[in-house]
Design a protein around this motif. Structure first.
Motif, PDB file in Angstrom:
ATOM      1  N   HIS A  10      13.412  45.401  95.732  1.00 49.30           N
ATOM      2  CA  HIS A  10      13.605  45.014  94.340  1.00 49.30           C
ATOM      3  C   HIS A  10      14.481  46.035  93.625  1.00 49.30           C
ATOM      4  N   THR A  11      15.146  45.597  92.550  1.00 47.47           N
ATOM      5  CA  THR A  11      15.851  46.541  91.675  1.00 47.47           C
ATOM      6  C   THR A  11      15.221  46.567  90.287  1.00 47.47           C
ATOM      7  N   SER A  12      14.035  45.979  90.154  1.00 46.38           N
ATOM      8  CA  SER A  12      13.259  46.070  88.912  1.00 46.38           C
ATOM      9  C   SER A  12      11.785  45.946  89.263  1.00 46.38           C
ATOM     10  N   PRO A  13      10.925  46.762  88.641  1.00 45.21           N
ATOM     11  CA  PRO A  13       9.491  46.678  88.946  1.00 45.21           C
ATOM     12  C   PRO A  13       8.844  45.383  88.454  1.00 45.21           C
ATOM     13  N   VAL A  14       9.501  44.668  87.552  1.00 45.21           N
ATOM     14  CA  VAL A  14       8.897  43.436  87.032  1.00 45.21           C
ATOM     15  C   VAL A  14       8.775  42.365  88.110  1.00 45.21           C
ATOM     16  N   HIS A  15       9.540  42.492  89.189  1.00 50.70           N
ATOM     17  CA  HIS A  15       9.478  41.485  90.249  1.00 50.70           C
ATOM     18  C   HIS A  15       8.228  41.618  91.117  1.00 50.70           C
ATOM     19  N   ALA A  31       0.572  40.092 103.929  1.00 47.75           N
ATOM     20  CA  ALA A  31       0.823  41.441 103.424  1.00 47.75           C
ATOM     21  C   ALA A  31       2.272  41.609 102.971  1.00 47.75           C
ATOM     22  N   LEU A  32       2.436  42.156 101.770  1.00 48.25           N
ATOM     23  CA  LEU A  32       3.758  42.455 101.230  1.00 48.25           C
ATOM     24  C   LEU A  32       3.866  43.952 100.957  1.00 48.25           C
ATOM     25  N   ARG A  33       5.023  44.494 101.225  1.00 50.51           N
ATOM     26  CA  ARG A  33       5.306  45.888 100.887  1.00 50.51           C
ATOM     27  C   ARG A  33       6.487  45.899  99.924  1.00 50.51           C
ATOM     28  N   HIS A  34       6.313  46.495  98.755  1.00 49.65           N
ATOM     29  CA  HIS A  34       7.340  46.455  97.718  1.00 49.65           C
ATOM     30  C   HIS A  34       8.093  47.784  97.638  1.00 49.65           C
ATOM     31  N   LEU A  35       9.421  47.681  97.635  1.00 48.41           N
ATOM     32  CA  LEU A  35      10.299  48.836  97.479  1.00 48.41           C
ATOM     33  C   LEU A  35      11.127  48.614  96.218  1.00 48.41           C
ATOM     34  N   VAL A  36      10.969  49.469  95.220  1.00 51.49           N
ATOM     35  CA  VAL A  36      11.668  49.306  93.947  1.00 51.49           C
ATOM     36  C   VAL A  36      12.704  50.411  93.794  1.00 51.49           C
ATOM     37  N   HIS A  37      13.973  49.999  93.661  1.00 51.15           N
ATOM     38  CA  HIS A  37      15.072  50.960  93.522  1.00 51.15           C
ATOM     39  C   HIS A  37      15.985  50.499  92.381  1.00 51.15           C
ATOM     40  N   GLU A  38      15.602  50.844  91.167  1.00 54.43           N
ATOM     41  CA  GLU A  38      16.375  50.435  89.990  1.00 54.43           C
ATOM     42  C   GLU A  38      17.778  51.030  89.982  1.00 54.43           C
ATOM     43  N   ASP A  39      17.921  52.198  90.606  1.00 54.83           N
ATOM     44  CA  ASP A  39      19.218  52.873  90.617  1.00 54.83           C
ATOM     45  C   ASP A  39      20.292  52.062  91.335  1.00 54.83           C
ATOM     46  N   LEU A  40      19.897  51.262  92.309  1.00 55.36           N
ATOM     47  CA  LEU A  40      20.878  50.472  93.052  1.00 55.36           C
ATOM     48  C   LEU A  40      21.575  49.464  92.147  1.00 55.36           C
ATOM     49  N   LEU A  41      20.808  48.808  91.291  1.00 57.98           N
ATOM     50  CA  LEU A  41      21.409  47.835  90.378  1.00 57.98           C
ATOM     51  C   LEU A  41      22.269  48.532  89.334  1.00 57.98           C
ATOM     52  N   ALA A  42      21.785  49.645  88.799  1.00 62.69           N
ATOM     53  CA  ALA A  42      22.552  50.363  87.784  1.00 62.69           C
ATOM     54  C   ALA A  42      23.914  50.786  88.325  1.00 62.69           C
ATOM     55  N   ARG A  43      23.947  51.321  89.524  1.00 63.18           N
ATOM     56  CA  ARG A  43      25.215  51.752  90.124  1.00 63.18           C
ATOM     57  C   ARG A  43      26.086  50.571  90.519  1.00 63.18           C
ATOM     58  N   ALA A  44      25.466  49.518  91.036  1.00 61.07           N
ATOM     59  CA  ALA A  44      26.238  48.336  91.421  1.00 61.07           C
ATOM     60  C   ALA A  44      26.897  47.696  90.209  1.00 61.07           C
ATOM     61  N   ARG A  45      26.200  47.695  89.078  1.00 59.54           N
ATOM     62  CA  ARG A  45      26.787  47.146  87.856  1.00 59.54           C
ATOM     63  C   ARG A  45      27.942  48.006  87.367  1.00 59.54           C
ATOM     64  N   ALA A  46      27.798  49.314  87.482  1.00 64.61           N
ATOM     65  CA  ALA A  46      28.817  50.225  86.958  1.00 64.61           C
ATOM     66  C   ALA A  46      30.024  50.359  87.874  1.00 64.61           C
ATOM     67  N   GLU A  47      29.778  50.356  89.196  1.00 68.53           N
ATOM     68  CA  GLU A  47      30.845  50.671  90.140  1.00 68.53           C
ATOM     69  C   GLU A  47      31.161  49.554  91.129  1.00 68.53           C
ATOM     70  N   CYS A  73      15.527  40.751 100.246  1.00 67.65           N
ATOM     71  CA  CYS A  73      16.250  41.349  99.123  1.00 67.65           C
ATOM     72  C   CYS A  73      16.147  40.403  97.938  1.00 67.65           C
ATOM     73  N   THR A  74      15.548  40.868  96.854  1.00 65.58           N
ATOM     74  CA  THR A  74      15.312  40.001  95.696  1.00 65.58           C
ATOM     75  C   THR A  74      16.355  40.152  94.605  1.00 65.58           C
ATOM     76  N   CYS A  75      17.361  40.986  94.826  1.00 67.56           N
ATOM     77  CA  CYS A  75      18.392  41.223  93.815  1.00 67.56           C
ATOM     78  C   CYS A  75      19.682  40.500  94.190  1.00 67.56           C
ATOM     79  N   SER A  76      20.141  39.605  93.325  1.00 71.64           N
ATOM     80  CA  SER A  76      21.346  38.826  93.620  1.00 71.64           C
ATOM     81  C   SER A  76      22.615  39.665  93.560  1.00 71.64           C
ATOM     82  N   THR A  77      22.651  40.668  92.709  1.00 69.50           N
ATOM     83  CA  THR A  77      23.856  41.488  92.576  1.00 69.50           C
ATOM     84  C   THR A  77      24.171  42.220  93.875  1.00 69.50           C
ATOM     85  N   ILE A  78      23.150  42.743  94.536  1.00 65.98           N
ATOM     86  CA  ILE A  78      23.373  43.499  95.771  1.00 65.98           C
ATOM     87  C   ILE A  78      23.058  42.670  97.014  1.00 65.98           C
ATOM     88  N   GLY A  79      22.806  41.378  96.851  1.00 72.92           N
ATOM     89  CA  GLY A  79      22.402  40.547  97.976  1.00 72.92           C
ATOM     90  C   GLY A  79      23.420  40.494  99.090  1.00 72.92           C
TER      91      GLY A  79
END
Length: 219
Positions: A10-15, A31-47, A73-79
């Motif tokens: 995920h790139t947001s904890p709300v997911h 069983a689900l294991r959640h990995l939250v990395h908000e920084d990936l979306l922030a950088r992908a949007r900027a760069e 992968c639940t983020c469309s920007t980095i999908g």
């Protein structure tokens, strides 16, 4: 037999609660294991998404080393970049919006991609066109950016965010289906009154990932 382990990137904890609720409804006990990395979306949007490609590769390597058999992968920007890196590494990965894109193509020729982040429009449009080519179906894709909706989402105004998205969907004309490009937009699907399929990604994406875990065990 290997017990399947599904990791969600995920790139947001709300997911996290969204997918936990879907798991409880559709796949109880899985069983689900959640990995939250908000920084990936922030950088992908900027760069641009390619800027985080190396970080994603390292993250995928660690995730599999830690026991994941499949990654969702639940983020469309980095999908797209995540899918590319996973394929290069041989990591079983499901892109949450791919089943949604396939369903949109099956619904008709004219597909509207609606997003609240501009960085999501290009990858989602490309995904719809890719699924159309795979299905051998012609497709015409239009894109709509819902101004101000992402700011509502970031501020925690879920009601305002969903209302803006639903209003944008209901203003569309001459389309056969509507794709809500980001998982965060799913709540707007039931609010829209447009008389064509309005498709969101979380439920179908999770189902595809759970099935992929089953395939992994069988293999």
């Amino acid at each position: 037999m290997v017990t399947p382990a599904l990791a969600l990137l995920h790139t947001s904890p709300v997911h996290v609660p969204v997918f936990e609720a879907l798991r409880d409804q559709d796949h109880p006990g899985f069983a689900l294991r959640h990995l939250v990395h908000e920084d990936l979306l922030a950088r992908a949007r900027a760069e641009g998404p390619d800027a985080v490609a190396d970080d994603i590769r390292e993250l995928l390597e660690r995730t599999v080393a830690d026991g994941a058999s499949v990654v969702l992968c639940t983020c469309s920007t980095i999908g797209a970049v995540t899918e590319e890196r996973a394929a290069a590494l041989g990591v079983p990965l499901v892109r949450v919006d791919r089943p949604m894109a396939a369903a949109a193509v099956a619904a008709g020729r004219s597909v509207a991609v609606v997003a609240t982040l501009e960085s999501t429009l290009g990858p989602t449009r490309a995904l719809v066109e890719e699924e159309a080519a795979r299905a051998g179906r012609p497709v015409e894709v239009t894109t709509v950016l819902v101004e101000g909706a992402w700011e509502r989402f970031e501020a925690g105004d879920g009601e305002g965010h969903a209302r803006l998205v639903a209003d944008a969907v209901d203003a569309l004309e001459g389309v056969d289906s509507v794709v809500l490009a980001q998982a965060s937009m799913a709540d707007a699907a039931d609010r829209a009154t447009l008389s064509v399929p309005v498709i969101s990604s979380p439920r179908a994406g999770l189902r595809a990932a759970v099935l992929r875990c089953g395939e992994y065990v069988k293999s």
